[in-house]
Design an enzyme around this catalytic site. Sequence first.
Site, PDB file in Angstrom:
ATOM      1  N   CYS A 117     -11.677   8.079   0.420  1.00 21.47           N
ATOM      2  CA  CYS A 117     -10.283   7.618   0.353  1.00 21.47           C
ATOM      3  C   CYS A 117      -9.814   7.533  -1.096  1.00 21.47           C
ATOM      4  O   CYS A 117      -9.639   8.553  -1.743  1.00 21.47           O
ATOM      5  CB  CYS A 117     -10.114   6.295   1.110  1.00 21.47           C
ATOM      6  SG  CYS A 117      -8.383   5.872   1.380  1.00 21.47           S
ATOM      7  N   HIS A 220     -12.208   8.035   6.354  1.00 24.34           N
ATOM      8  CA  HIS A 220     -13.145   6.911   6.237  1.00 24.34           C
ATOM      9  C   HIS A 220     -14.384   7.092   7.097  1.00 24.34           C
ATOM     10  O   HIS A 220     -14.506   6.471   8.148  1.00 24.34           O
ATOM     11  CB  HIS A 220     -12.432   5.598   6.594  1.00 24.34           C
ATOM     12  CG  HIS A 220     -11.512   5.123   5.531  1.00 24.34           C
ATOM     13  ND1 HIS A 220     -11.924   4.338   4.482  1.00 24.34           N
ATOM     14  CD2 HIS A 220     -10.196   5.372   5.307  1.00 24.34           C
ATOM     15  CE1 HIS A 220     -10.908   4.094   3.671  1.00 24.34           C
ATOM     16  NE2 HIS A 220      -9.842   4.712   4.154  1.00 24.34           N
ATOM     17  N   GLU A 222     -17.153   5.831   6.748  1.00 23.13           N
ATOM     18  CA  GLU A 222     -17.889   4.561   6.884  1.00 23.13           C
ATOM     19  C   GLU A 222     -17.401   3.737   8.067  1.00 23.13           C
ATOM     20  O   GLU A 222     -18.053   2.781   8.464  1.00 23.13           O
ATOM     21  CB  GLU A 222     -17.815   3.755   5.570  1.00 23.13           C
ATOM     22  CG  GLU A 222     -16.548   2.932   5.350  1.00 23.13           C
ATOM     23  CD  GLU A 222     -15.313   3.758   4.968  1.00 23.13           C
ATOM     24  OE1 GLU A 222     -15.398   4.996   4.936  1.00 23.13           O
ATOM     25  OE2 GLU A 222     -14.269   3.128   4.707  1.00 23.13           O
TER      26      GLU A 222
END
Length: 243
Positions: A117, A220, A222
């Site tokens: 990001c 993202h 994660e």
Amino acid sequence: MKLPLIAMTMDQSPAADIRPFSKGADLYFLNAAYNRYLEKADCLPLALPTWLDFSRIPGLIAAIDGLLLTGGDDVFAGAYGEEVIPGQWRIDPPRTFFEIELVAEALRQQKPVFGICRGCQMINVALGGTLYQDIPSQVADAIQHRSPDKPRWNYHGVHIEQQTLLSKILDAPSLRVTTSHHQAIKVVGQGLRVSAHSQDGIIEAIEAPGHAFVLGVQWHPETMDDDSSSRLLLQSFLDQCRK
Ligand code: MN
């Protein structure tokens, strides 16, 4: 086997911050999602607060095996020569200049860099690129790149360019990703190539072909839990960090 040491950059909540958790203290913090993400693989995570003394960056980069640039507050537009446009967004100039130095030194020392990001945007700015400071007000006909009702996530598709590091890692022409950003890459930095974009033309991933692993994704991984693409990205990053 020695586990690779991975440094994750952190966000800051200054004493004057309106975020209630600051309680008047000057804090560095890290979204636990990044830590949980690294925990899923064999590595040693290390949280890295913003330093103002850049003279220690070469020693720091020499001591780690890989650099993970995390998401967070907006990149400071002054770092790429633009006036900051008025808005309500939190901007972090010290972190911006610190991360520019980190990326430059990691490239000099041929250390793997993975940007997520804001981290993707930072790789671009460190290499002389620029950003859209606010997609909704600067890009006509853009799709929704940030959920209006966080913490719920927004999703969109990304098209992956063939013959890129990203396409080699993911082995797929497209991907559905979580998205939460209002800034994006405008002019691509030196030595970088675009490896993914969304349907509205927004750049969603970049990489540095001259390096083994310098990759930024605007989405993202994660937060994508057990999505195989997220695992593949992390494994590929860590494989290079072990070399
Ligand atoms: Mn997006």
